[in-house]
Design a protein around this motif. Structure first.
Motif, PDB file in Angstrom:
ATOM      1  N   VAL A   1     -20.939  -2.644   6.721  1.00  0.00           N
ATOM      2  CA  VAL A   1     -20.794  -1.738   5.577  1.00  0.00           C
ATOM      3  C   VAL A   1     -19.739  -0.692   5.919  1.00  0.00           C
ATOM      4  O   VAL A   1     -19.455  -0.444   7.095  1.00  0.00           O
ATOM      5  N   ALA A   2     -19.164  -0.105   4.887  1.00  0.00           N
ATOM      6  CA  ALA A   2     -18.096   0.866   5.126  1.00  0.00           C
ATOM      7  C   ALA A   2     -18.012   1.865   3.996  1.00  0.00           C
ATOM      8  O   ALA A   2     -18.533   1.628   2.901  1.00  0.00           O
ATOM      9  N   MET A   3     -17.390   2.986   4.292  1.00  0.00           N
ATOM     10  CA  MET A   3     -16.867   3.841   3.234  1.00  0.00           C
ATOM     11  C   MET A   3     -15.368   3.583   3.211  1.00  0.00           C
ATOM     12  O   MET A   3     -14.716   3.519   4.262  1.00  0.00           O
TER      13      MET A   3
ATOM     14  N   GLN B   1     -19.358  -3.290   1.259  1.00  0.00           N
ATOM     15  CA  GLN B   1     -19.361  -4.131   2.457  1.00  0.00           C
ATOM     16  C   GLN B   1     -17.946  -4.581   2.777  1.00  0.00           C
ATOM     17  O   GLN B   1     -17.105  -4.713   1.887  1.00  0.00           O
TER      18      GLN B   1
ATOM     19  N   TYR C   1     -12.765   4.425   5.975  1.00  0.00           N
ATOM     20  CA  TYR C   1     -13.063   5.820   6.336  1.00  0.00           C
ATOM     21  C   TYR C   1     -14.120   5.853   7.440  1.00  0.00           C
ATOM     22  O   TYR C   1     -14.064   6.675   8.358  1.00  0.00           O
ATOM     23  N   SER C   2     -15.107   4.940   7.333  1.00  0.00           N
ATOM     24  CA  SER C   2     -16.116   4.780   8.389  1.00  0.00           C
ATOM     25  C   SER C   2     -16.776   3.423   8.178  1.00  0.00           C
ATOM     26  O   SER C   2     -16.649   2.835   7.106  1.00  0.00           O
TER      27      SER C   2
ATOM     28  N   TYR D   1     -24.570   2.434  -6.616  1.00  0.00           N
ATOM     29  CA  TYR D   1     -23.299   2.484  -5.873  1.00  0.00           C
ATOM     30  C   TYR D   1     -23.448   2.582  -4.360  1.00  0.00           C
ATOM     31  O   TYR D   1     -22.454   2.553  -3.648  1.00  0.00           O
ATOM     32  N   GLU D   2     -24.679   2.735  -3.863  1.00  0.00           N
ATOM     33  CA  GLU D   2     -24.908   2.620  -2.421  1.00  0.00           C
ATOM     34  C   GLU D   2     -25.882   1.463  -2.168  1.00  0.00           C
ATOM     35  O   GLU D   2     -25.558   0.494  -1.503  1.00  0.00           O
TER      36      GLU D   2
ATOM     37  N   GLN E   1     -24.792  -2.051  -2.964  1.00  0.00           N
ATOM     38  CA  GLN E   1     -23.770  -2.570  -2.054  1.00  0.00           C
ATOM     39  C   GLN E   1     -24.368  -3.028  -0.720  1.00  0.00           C
ATOM     40  O   GLN E   1     -23.635  -3.472   0.164  1.00  0.00           O
TER      41      GLN E   1
ATOM     42  N   LEU F   1     -13.612   8.092  -2.628  1.00  0.00           N
ATOM     43  CA  LEU F   1     -14.258   7.408  -1.517  1.00  0.00           C
ATOM     44  C   LEU F   1     -15.392   6.576  -2.123  1.00  0.00           C
ATOM     45  O   LEU F   1     -16.130   7.076  -2.974  1.00  0.00           O
ATOM     46  N   ILE F   2     -15.520   5.310  -1.708  1.00  0.00           N
ATOM     47  CA  ILE F   2     -16.632   4.499  -2.201  1.00  0.00           C
ATOM     48  C   ILE F   2     -17.289   3.770  -1.034  1.00  0.00           C
ATOM     49  O   ILE F   2     -16.698   3.637   0.039  1.00  0.00           O
ATOM     50  N   SER F   3     -18.523   3.308  -1.263  1.00  0.00           N
ATOM     51  CA  SER F   3     -19.252   2.536  -0.254  1.00  0.00           C
ATOM     52  C   SER F   3     -19.209   1.068  -0.634  1.00  0.00           C
ATOM     53  O   SER F   3     -19.372   0.725  -1.812  1.00  0.00           O
TER      54      SER F   3
ATOM     55  N   HIS G   1     -20.699   9.234  -0.366  1.00  0.00           N
ATOM     56  CA  HIS G   1     -19.261   9.053  -0.574  1.00  0.00           C
ATOM     57  C   HIS G   1     -18.716   9.925  -1.714  1.00  0.00           C
ATOM     58  O   HIS G   1     -17.511  10.073  -1.853  1.00  0.00           O
ATOM     59  N   ASP G   2     -19.585  10.462  -2.568  1.00  0.00           N
ATOM     60  CA  ASP G   2     -19.128  11.295  -3.680  1.00  0.00           C
ATOM     61  C   ASP G   2     -18.886  12.751  -3.273  1.00  0.00           C
ATOM     62  O   ASP G   2     -18.404  13.553  -4.079  1.00  0.00           O
TER      63      ASP G   2
ATOM     64  N   ARG H   1     -20.498   7.789  12.775  1.00  0.00           N
ATOM     65  CA  ARG H   1     -19.222   7.224  13.255  1.00  0.00           C
ATOM     66  C   ARG H   1     -18.043   8.129  12.875  1.00  0.00           C
ATOM     67  O   ARG H   1     -17.160   8.396  13.675  1.00  0.00           O
ATOM     68  N   ARG H   2     -18.050   8.593  11.614  1.00  0.00           N
ATOM     69  CA  ARG H   2     -16.949   9.440  11.159  1.00  0.00           C
ATOM     70  C   ARG H   2     -16.952  10.775  11.901  1.00  0.00           C
ATOM     71  O   ARG H   2     -15.898  11.316  12.238  1.00  0.00           O
TER      72      ARG H   2
ATOM     73  N   PRO I   1     -17.404   6.036  -9.238  1.00  0.00           N
ATOM     74  CA  PRO I   1     -17.615   5.364 -10.518  1.00  0.00           C
ATOM     75  C   PRO I   1     -17.428   6.324 -11.694  1.00  0.00           C
ATOM     76  O   PRO I   1     -17.439   7.532 -11.499  1.00  0.00           O
TER      77      PRO I   1
ATOM     78  N   LEU J   1     -26.060  -0.930   1.273  1.00  0.00           N
ATOM     79  CA  LEU J   1     -26.249   0.193   2.181  1.00  0.00           C
ATOM     80  C   LEU J   1     -27.728   0.510   2.304  1.00  0.00           C
ATOM     81  O   LEU J   1     -28.506   0.299   1.371  1.00  0.00           O
TER      82      LEU J   1
ATOM     83  N   GLN K   1     -17.205  -1.972 -13.609  1.00  0.00           N
ATOM     84  CA  GLN K   1     -17.045  -1.285 -12.333  1.00  0.00           C
ATOM     85  C   GLN K   1     -17.060  -2.282 -11.180  1.00  0.00           C
ATOM     86  O   GLN K   1     -16.226  -2.259 -10.293  1.00  0.00           O
TER      87      GLN K   1
ATOM     88  N   LEU L   1     -22.748   5.592   9.102  1.00  0.00           N
ATOM     89  CA  LEU L   1     -21.388   5.865   8.612  1.00  0.00           C
ATOM     90  C   LEU L   1     -21.008   7.325   8.881  1.00  0.00           C
ATOM     91  O   LEU L   1     -19.879   7.624   9.279  1.00  0.00           O
TER      92      LEU L   1
ATOM     93  N   TYR M   1     -17.908  -5.898  -5.804  1.00  0.00           N
ATOM     94  CA  TYR M   1     -16.768  -5.709  -4.909  1.00  0.00           C
ATOM     95  C   TYR M   1     -17.197  -5.652  -3.453  1.00  0.00           C
ATOM     96  O   TYR M   1     -18.232  -5.108  -3.114  1.00  0.00           O
TER      97      TYR M   1
END
Lengths: 384, 133
Positions: free
Chosen positions: B75-77, B89, B55-56, A133-134, A137, B85-87, A247-248, A150-151, B30, A139, B12, A147, B124
């Protein structure tokens, strides 16, 4: 439980060791620490390493390094917890001595990263993230740091340049550390003009990958002076976990694992942040030092960067951090980093930090962070 | 990338199927079968709307093996409308136009390629919500 002390320290310079293999690096640090402790044999060896499976094509480092060091037959195991592997291995060694299962134990952190192209090192570092999940994607370790930074800037109202003192302090302190990778000072101008790596993280926010190995030898405090005139007592060693994916977390800007790990260490030692004379933060990114200072109670939420801006993290500041260069300038040989932090805190407490000596240092703390905060190990050491 | 590992997470990655906690009604992504908030069993499937906000964000120039052909990428959250919240692109957007709080929606895109003969992994990504014409 027995009191435990560090009786020997060893480290290789951090850098690009083209001529040395992983096992040679590990052996060099182990050998140096055993000589420092005047120990002829250890009963057990714990090896902290994060990336050897993907970057060296080699696992089974416990037996490998034990055999290579002429210690065939002893108990030896590798410990892995991403970037926190080093201090996690230390935790196991500490428990062995404290629990009376062994008297003389070596803990080595070793990592070999320079053989590979950057994409492969990036892929290996990403293994410490949540793969499905990271990592899947796209990351990266660096991307997650960006990330968070920045936040943090968004929520707390900081500019990129406000983080400069973390990097400037680390580089200033690395100048007098003969084992540091980058022994050059940088200015605010260098920081502000640095090339972005993953905006807002630039070259000077981010710690460099490197080769290196560091080692400590542990013994019961009661017999520590048989080996050394300058034993360093382990007051606390505490591990806590959090979600692996940033993110979790309930709040990605609050490292709950770091806070829990620090609280456990403070409770075990009967101490609080006001008692600590210096702190080795896990400055893989400048923002991680800020989050660590906040989680450990040295600054309120959103005020970690303020400590740096106010010059309170220097050698004569309220809480000196990265006193020998930190991950940023000493270098970040990932699985060895936790051991470098502990060797450096012990150097400070032994009065052997040279030009970087924190005056009258009695209690030092190190916080080793795996991934973006999934595993956090906090260790408190005291001059004995 | 192994085919079985890809297949296991298809729901997912293609449809944002997570779970809802029958106890606290919290939405989970997830899926993890245990509610992270109230720690009760939560196995009821829940399909997310695919809407959320940034979010970022950042840009990856130095990618891992398998992703280098797409660099640089953003990339983003993402804070999903339903809570988690998910990670992911961002796509179909120039990074200089991205802002924290920007509304985004899920789309399906290629994530990585394993060489010329390897599989292409889809999943996604998020793009800015299109204005209605």
């Amino acid at each position: 439980m027995r009191d435990v002390s560090i009786i020997g320290l060893g480290q290789t310079p951090v850098g690009e060791h083209w001529e040395l293999s992983l096992r040679e690096l590990g052996f060099n640090a182990l050998n140096a620490a055993m000589r420092d402790a005047r120990a002829e044999r250890v009963e057990a060896l714990y090896v902290g390493n994060a990336l050897s499976g993907s970057l060296t094509g080699q696992e089974h480092l416990g037996a490998l390094i034990a055999d290579f060091a002429g210690l065939r037959g002893i108990e030896a195991v590798k410990v892995e917890a991403a970037c926190a592997s080093g201090a996690a291995a230390f935790r196991i060694g500490y428990a062995m001595v404290a629990g009376g299962l062994a008297d003389i134990v070596a803990v080595v952190g070793a990592e070999k990263m320079s053989d590979h192209k950057p994409e492969t090192v990036t892929a290996a570092m990403s293994l410490g993230l949540d793969g499905d999940y990271e990592g899947m994607q796209g990351l990266t370790h660096l991307g997650v740091g960006a990330l968070l930074m920045r936040r943090y800037m968004h929520e707390h109202g900081y500019e990129r340049g406000d983080f400069a003192n973390f990097a400037i302090t680390a580089h200033a302190n690395a100048r007098a550390n003969p084992n540091a990778m980058y022994r050059s000072a940088i200015s605010a101008r260098h920081f502000n003009e640095a090339k972005p790596m993953a905006d807002p993280v630039s070259l000077f926010d981010s710690a460099p990958a490197a080769d290196g190995a560091a080692c400590v030898i542990l013994a019961p405090s009661q017999i520590a002076r048989d080996f050394t005139d300058k034993p360093v007592r382990v007051r606390a060693s505490a591990v806590a976990t959090d979600t692996v994916a940033a993110h979790d977390r309930r709040d990605p800007l609050y490292l709950e694992g770091a806070a829990m790990s620090a609280q456990r260490a403070y409770a075990a030692a009967g101490l609080g942040p006001d008692d600590i004379d210096l702190l080795e933060t896990h400055d893989a990114f400048t923002v991680m030092s800020a989050l660590s200072l906040e989680a450990c109670g040295f600054a309120a939420r959103g005020k970690g960067v303020r400590l740096a801006m106010d010059g309170e993290i220097g050698l004569r500041g309220r809480i000196p951090i990265t006193t020998m260069g930190g991950l940023k300038a000493r270098g970040n040989p990932v699985g060895a980093t936790g051991l470098y932090q502990l060797v450096e805190v012990a150097q400070q407490l032994r009065g052997e930090a040279g030009d970087n000596q924190v005056a009258n240092a009695r209690l030092g703390m190190a916080q080793n962070i795996g991934g973006s905060g999934g595993t956090v190990v906090t260790t408190i050491l005291e001059r004995q | 990338m192994e085919v079985a590992r890809y297949w296991r997470a298809n729901r997912q990655r293609y449809q944002l199927v997570g779970e809802v906690c029958p106890n606290c009604q919290g939405k989970i992504f997830p899926p993890r079968d245990v509610c992270p908030v109230c720690e009760k069993e939560a196995k009821t499937p829940f399909t997310f709307s695919g809407h959320g906000e940034v979010y970022s964000y950042s840009t990856v120039y130095q990618a891992a093996d398998g992703y280098e052909q797409a660099t640089p990428y953003t990339v983003a959250m993402i804070r999903l409308a339903e809570g988690p919240l998910i990670s992911a692109q961002l796509t179909d957007v120039d990074e200089s136009d991205v802002k924290i709080g920007m509304p985004v929606e899920m789309v399906t895109r290629a994530l990585r390629e394993d060489g010329e003969r390897g599989m292409i992994v889809y999943g996604y990504k998020f793009r800015p919500v299109m204005a209605v014409a």
